[in-house]
Structure formats: structure tokens, C-alpha cells
Scaffold this motif. Structure first.
Motif, PDB file in Angstrom:
ATOM      1  N   ILE A 243       1.131  -1.116   0.028  1.00 16.00           N
ATOM      2  CA  ILE A 243      -0.179  -0.071   0.112  1.00 16.00           C
ATOM      3  C   ILE A 243       0.984   1.338  -0.056  1.00 16.00           C
ATOM      4  CG2 ILE A 243      -1.609   1.242   1.328  1.00 16.00           C
ATOM      5  CD1 ILE A 243      -3.104  -1.347   2.198  1.00 16.00           C
ATOM      6  N   SER A 244       1.923   1.193   1.017  1.00 16.21           N
ATOM      7  CA  SER A 244       2.663   2.414   0.973  1.00 16.21           C
ATOM      8  C   SER A 244       3.499   2.559  -0.343  1.00 16.21           C
ATOM      9  CB  SER A 244       3.958   2.068   1.981  1.00 16.21           C
ATOM     10  OG  SER A 244       3.052   1.977   3.108  1.00 16.21           O
ATOM     11  N   ALA A 245       3.882   1.629  -0.875  1.00 12.75           N
ATOM     12  CA  ALA A 245       4.563   1.509  -2.384  1.00 12.75           C
ATOM     13  C   ALA A 245       3.708   2.166  -3.452  1.00 12.75           C
ATOM     14  CB  ALA A 245       5.131   0.159  -2.672  1.00 12.75           C
ATOM     15  N   ILE A 246       2.445   1.728  -3.507  1.00  8.79           N
ATOM     16  CA  ILE A 246       1.466   2.025  -4.566  1.00  8.79           C
ATOM     17  C   ILE A 246       1.236   3.673  -4.286  1.00  8.79           C
ATOM     18  CG2 ILE A 246      -0.846   2.148  -5.319  1.00  8.79           C
ATOM     19  CD1 ILE A 246      -0.450  -0.997  -4.842  1.00  8.79           C
TER      20      ILE A 246
ATOM     21  N   ILE B 196       1.903   9.290  -5.965  1.00  7.55           N
ATOM     22  CA  ILE B 196       2.329  10.699  -5.704  1.00  7.55           C
ATOM     23  C   ILE B 196       3.540  11.100  -6.846  1.00  7.55           C
ATOM     24  CG2 ILE B 196       3.252  12.395  -4.240  1.00  7.55           C
ATOM     25  CD1 ILE B 196       2.081  10.634  -1.907  1.00  7.55           C
ATOM     26  N   TYR B 197       4.455  10.142  -7.010  1.00  8.56           N
ATOM     27  CA  TYR B 197       5.482  10.452  -7.677  1.00  8.56           C
ATOM     28  C   TYR B 197       5.132  10.836  -9.428  1.00  8.56           C
ATOM     29  CZ  TYR B 197       9.453   9.410 -10.792  1.00  8.56           C
ATOM     30  OH  TYR B 197      10.602   9.197 -11.864  1.00  8.56           O
ATOM     31  N   LEU B 198       3.864  10.054  -9.791  1.00  6.43           N
ATOM     32  CA  LEU B 198       3.370  10.456 -11.106  1.00  6.43           C
ATOM     33  C   LEU B 198       3.014  11.923 -11.264  1.00  6.43           C
ATOM     34  CD1 LEU B 198       1.102   7.471 -11.535  1.00  6.43           C
ATOM     35  CD2 LEU B 198       3.268   7.931 -12.733  1.00  6.43           C
ATOM     36  N   PHE B 199       2.813  12.912 -10.032  1.00  7.29           N
ATOM     37  CA  PHE B 199       2.544  14.228 -10.264  1.00  7.29           C
ATOM     38  C   PHE B 199       3.878  15.089 -10.340  1.00  7.29           C
ATOM     39  CE2 PHE B 199      -1.418  12.316  -8.698  1.00  7.29           C
ATOM     40  CZ  PHE B 199      -2.338  12.943  -9.411  1.00  7.29           C
ATOM     41  N   ALA B 200       4.912  14.604 -10.182  1.00  7.39           N
ATOM     42  CA  ALA B 200       5.923  15.188 -10.132  1.00  7.39           C
ATOM     43  C   ALA B 200       6.504  16.322 -11.238  1.00  7.39           C
ATOM     44  CB  ALA B 200       7.255  14.392  -9.528  1.00  7.39           C
ATOM     45  N   GLY B 201       5.859  16.030 -12.501  1.00  9.20           N
ATOM     46  CA  GLY B 201       6.114  16.697 -13.660  1.00  9.20           C
ATOM     47  C   GLY B 201       7.573  16.372 -13.925  1.00  9.20           C
ATOM     48  N   TRP B 202       8.165  17.495 -14.584  1.00  5.64           N
ATOM     49  CA  TRP B 202       9.711  17.208 -15.084  1.00  5.64           C
ATOM     50  C   TRP B 202      10.497  16.886 -14.104  1.00  5.64           C
ATOM     51  CZ3 TRP B 202      10.524  16.741 -20.237  1.00  5.64           C
ATOM     52  CH2 TRP B 202       9.592  17.530 -21.082  1.00  5.64           C
ATOM     53  N   PHE B 203      10.606  17.159 -12.824  1.00  6.34           N
ATOM     54  CA  PHE B 203      11.241  16.547 -11.917  1.00  6.34           C
ATOM     55  C   PHE B 203      11.426  15.145 -11.628  1.00  6.34           C
ATOM     56  CE2 PHE B 203      10.185  21.002 -10.709  1.00  6.34           C
ATOM     57  CZ  PHE B 203      11.336  21.853 -10.482  1.00  6.34           C
ATOM     58  N   ALA B 204      10.301  14.439 -12.137  1.00  7.88           N
ATOM     59  CA  ALA B 204      10.308  12.715 -12.100  1.00  7.88           C
ATOM     60  C   ALA B 204      11.528  12.156 -12.852  1.00  7.88           C
ATOM     61  CB  ALA B 204       9.021  12.335 -12.654  1.00  7.88           C
ATOM     62  N   PHE B 205      12.005  12.987 -13.943  1.00  5.84           N
ATOM     63  CA  PHE B 205      13.270  12.488 -14.578  1.00  5.84           C
ATOM     64  C   PHE B 205      14.474  12.570 -13.839  1.00  5.84           C
ATOM     65  CE2 PHE B 205      10.275  13.633 -17.896  1.00  5.84           C
ATOM     66  CZ  PHE B 205      10.506  12.526 -18.562  1.00  5.84           C
ATOM     67  N   PHE B 206      14.627  13.527 -12.781  1.00 12.03           N
ATOM     68  CA  PHE B 206      15.924  13.562 -12.153  1.00 12.03           C
ATOM     69  C   PHE B 206      16.428  12.071 -11.354  1.00 12.03           C
ATOM     70  CE2 PHE B 206      18.261  14.587  -8.133  1.00 12.03           C
ATOM     71  CZ  PHE B 206      19.425  15.382  -8.981  1.00 12.03           C
ATOM     72  N   PRO B 207      15.565  11.471 -10.599  1.00  7.80           N
ATOM     73  CA  PRO B 207      16.075  10.188  -9.979  1.00  7.80           C
ATOM     74  C   PRO B 207      16.367   9.153 -11.062  1.00  7.80           C
ATOM     75  CG  PRO B 207      13.679  10.482  -9.588  1.00  7.80           C
ATOM     76  CD  PRO B 207      14.170  11.618 -10.090  1.00  7.80           C
ATOM     77  N   ILE B 208      15.500   9.473 -12.335  1.00  8.01           N
ATOM     78  CA  ILE B 208      15.784   8.343 -13.433  1.00  8.01           C
ATOM     79  C   ILE B 208      17.205   8.681 -14.033  1.00  8.01           C
ATOM     80  CG2 ILE B 208      15.045   7.783 -15.683  1.00  8.01           C
ATOM     81  CD1 ILE B 208      12.301   8.267 -14.927  1.00  8.01           C
ATOM     82  N   VAL B 209      17.579   9.844 -14.525  1.00  4.16           N
ATOM     83  CA  VAL B 209      19.021  10.288 -14.704  1.00  4.16           C
ATOM     84  C   VAL B 209      20.001   9.911 -13.926  1.00  4.16           C
ATOM     85  CG1 VAL B 209      20.457  12.118 -15.517  1.00  4.16           C
ATOM     86  CG2 VAL B 209      18.061  12.117 -16.193  1.00  4.16           C
ATOM     87  N   VAL B 210      19.702  10.057 -12.551  1.00  2.00           N
ATOM     88  CA  VAL B 210      20.667   9.676 -11.455  1.00  2.00           C
ATOM     89  C   VAL B 210      20.839   8.133 -11.430  1.00  2.00           C
ATOM     90  CG1 VAL B 210      21.130   9.511  -8.814  1.00  2.00           C
ATOM     91  CG2 VAL B 210      20.467  11.525  -9.872  1.00  2.00           C
TER      92      VAL B 210
END
Length: 326
Positions: A287-290, A295-309
Motif C-alpha cells: 500500500i505504501s509503495a503504491i 504521488i510520484y506521477l504528479f512530479a512533472g519534469w522533476f520525475a526525470f531527475f532520479p531516473i537520470v541519476v
């Protein structure tokens, strides 16, 4: 996590500097200089091995409880039901974006794990302290959000120091000044603790062979991981410099550590769900993971930062393996 903390600590320092700046009517340059000074004090004290005593931490927690409770109590008479209408004027998407930023207020609890060896009975004390903290934190944050919206205070003055405005509404400027001073002190303490926990995290990772042994050196006199402490100092001040020169708002700065920690928590909960033996623990972890992923889906362009890292980390690890093979 290692890429999130260098952003999170300057942000917290800036929030504390905003509280101090509200007293002296500082401009952006004064606020950024105060934030830099706050970071320097925390780094210096940690370098010399000066930890915050238990009494100091009790004072800080008490000050936080006092500020939030006093602000809520002071603002309740000014709450207007009309402030809550229209409800969701822009739909649900802005709510998701706000949840991403609000995650910053809940970050940092995992740092207690790096200090587990300093507890007398960590198996008992850590779950107990975290459980009580979760209940109190959620209750107080909900009350603060209620009065902040209900009094419409976020439309007047600096929204970063809304607590000062809430108290000043009822008790005058002197009371607001006291809350601002306490707010600055309260913001310093997590910076001090985060820097201590962060340096110990780097030290532990070095001890396990994930970083060069040079990073794990202890100071000959103070017995602190001074290399790990000083290695990230330039990053802190570069972030503050960019924030000042480019006029970054706190929303942008906060988003980076928030998104990183969302990914860390999401992956952590998935790992926990796969390893816990009991069914209730597995369900709670999923439940916590979901929820974290949602919430992560609403991060916009910032969501790419951890992906790049993550991609850069994978490339670095593969390059290191290839280099050792030759």
C-alpha cells in the motif's frame, strides 16, 4: 538518497533564513547569506564532533510543538468557512502536485536508521518513537493546513513564514517575532542532524566498499568522518548561489529531494514487501509503495531527475567493473 540530501539541506537552511529575514526585512541576498551561515555552523560543529545533546533535541521538538500548536490556536477564531469554497477549483491534478511538495515535510525519518547504534534498545525504541511521531505529525500538519487555508493567510505576506503571520494576527508583531526566532532555531537543528546522519551514511557505505576508502577516513583528533562532511560542502553553496542568481523559488528546490525520496521510499517498500514474513506487513508495504508511486506521477519534469541519476549510477558501476576486469 545521496543525491537528494545535498538539495534538502540548503532548502531547510533557506526556510530558517526566511524566518530570520522576516524579522529584519532582509532581501534575497541577506536570506541566502544567512542560509550559508547556518550551513557553515552545522558543518563546523559536526566536523568537531559536537552533537546536539538529548536536552537540546527535546527543546527543539518542544519548540516545534509549541509553534504549531500556538499558531493553530491563535488562528482558529479567524477561520472562515467561505475560504474553503469553491472546493477543488482547479480539479485534482494540483492536489497531486501539492502532495509531491508536502512530502518534504515528512522526509528525514529514515535518518534515524543511521543512528540506530546510538540507541540503548533500538528494536523497541525506534518503532515506538516513529509511531508516536507519525501520529503527532499528521495531526499537527492537518491542523496547520486547515487554519492556513481557512484564514487565507497564504495570500498575505510571505507564504514560507505563514506561522509568523498566523500568530501575529491575534497576538501582535512581538509574538510573531518570537515565533520567527524559534522557527530559525528549529530549522537549524534538522540541518545539523541531517548533516551528521548524511556523513555517517557515506562513512557506512565506504566501510562496506561502495565508495573509495579515502571517504571513510576519520579525523585524527575529533574522530569524525571529516572527508565525507567536507566533500559535499561545495554542492551546498553552489545550490545556494544558483538559487540566488537565478531567483529559484523554494518550490523548485524542494521538488528535487522530494522526488528522489519518493523513489527511495517506493523501492524500499517494494523490497520490504518481498522480504517481510507476515502478511499484514506485506500488505502495508505494498500500500505504501503504491501510494508513493501515485504521488510520484504528479512530479512533472522533476520525475526525470532520479531516473537520470539511476542511469548515471548504472553506467558508473559498469565502467568500474570493466576497468577492474582489465
Amino acid at each position: 538518497m545521496l543525491t537528494a540530501m545535498p538539495f534538502g539541506m540548503p532548502v531547510t537552511a533557506l526556510v530558517g533564513a526566511h524566518y530570520l529575514g522576516s524579522i529584519f526585512a532582509w532581501t534575497s541576498s541577506g536570506i541566502h547569506l544567512a542560509a550559508a551561515g547556518l550551513l557553515l555552523i552545522a558543518i563546523t560543529l559536526n566536523y568537531r564532533g559536537i552533537d546536539l545533546s538529548g536536552h537540546t533535541q527535546v527543546f527543539v521538538v518542544s519548540a516545534i510543538l509549541f509553534i504549531l500548536t500556538f499558531a493553530v490556536w491563535s488562528a482558529v477564531p479567524h477561520v472562515q468557512i467561505s475560504a474553503f469554497t469553491p472546493f477543488l477549483p482547479h480539479g485534482w491534478f494540483p492536489v497531486g502536485e501539492a502532495m509531491t511538495l508536502l512530502f518534504f515535510a515528512f522526509m528525514g525519518w529514515e535518518m534515524i536508521g543511521n543512528l540506530a547504534e546510538e540507541f540503548k534498545n533500538p528494536v523497541r525504541d525506534i518503532p515506538l518513537s516513529l509511531g508516536v511521531a507519525v501520529l503527532l505529525t499528521n495531526l499537527l500538519y492537518f491542523a496547520v493546513a486547515l487554519v492556513t487555508i481557512g484564514t487565507d493567510v497564504y495570500h498575505s505576506g510571505n507564504p514560507v513564514t505563514a506561522m509568523v503571520t498566523l500568530v501575529a494576527y491575534r497576538w501582535g508583531d512581538m509574538a510573531g517575532t518570537l515565533v520567527a526566532l524559534l522557527g530559525f532555531v528549529v530549522c537549524y537543528c534538522p540541518v545539523h542532524t541531517f548533516i551528521a546522519g548524511f556523513s555517517r551514511l557515506v562513512y557506512a557505505q565506504t566501510r562496506d566498499g561502495h565508495f573509495p576508502q579515502y571517504w571513510g577516513q576519520l579525523h585524527p583528533r575529533f574522530q569524525t568522518p571529516h572527508i565525507a562532511l567536507l566533500a559535499f560542502v561545495p554542492i551546498y553553496f553552489v545550490i545556494l548561489l544558483f538559487s540566488y542568481e537565478l531567483s529559484w523559488n523554494l518550490e523548485s528546490l524542494i521538488s528535487i529531494p522530494c522526488v528522489n525520496f519518493l523513489v527511495v521510499y517506493m523501492l524500499g517498500m517494494v523490497a520490504v514487501a518481498r522480504t517481510l514474513p507476515n502478511k499484514l506487513g506485506k500488505i502495508s508495504a505494498w500500500i505504501s509503495a503504491i501510494l508513493s508511486g501515485s504521488i510520484y506521477l504528479f512530479a512533472g519534469w522533476f520525475a526525470f531527475f532520479p531516473i537520470v541519476v539511476s542511469l548515471l549510477t548504472i553506467c558508473q558501476q559498469r565502467w568500474s567493473k570493466t576497468k577492474r576486469a582489465f
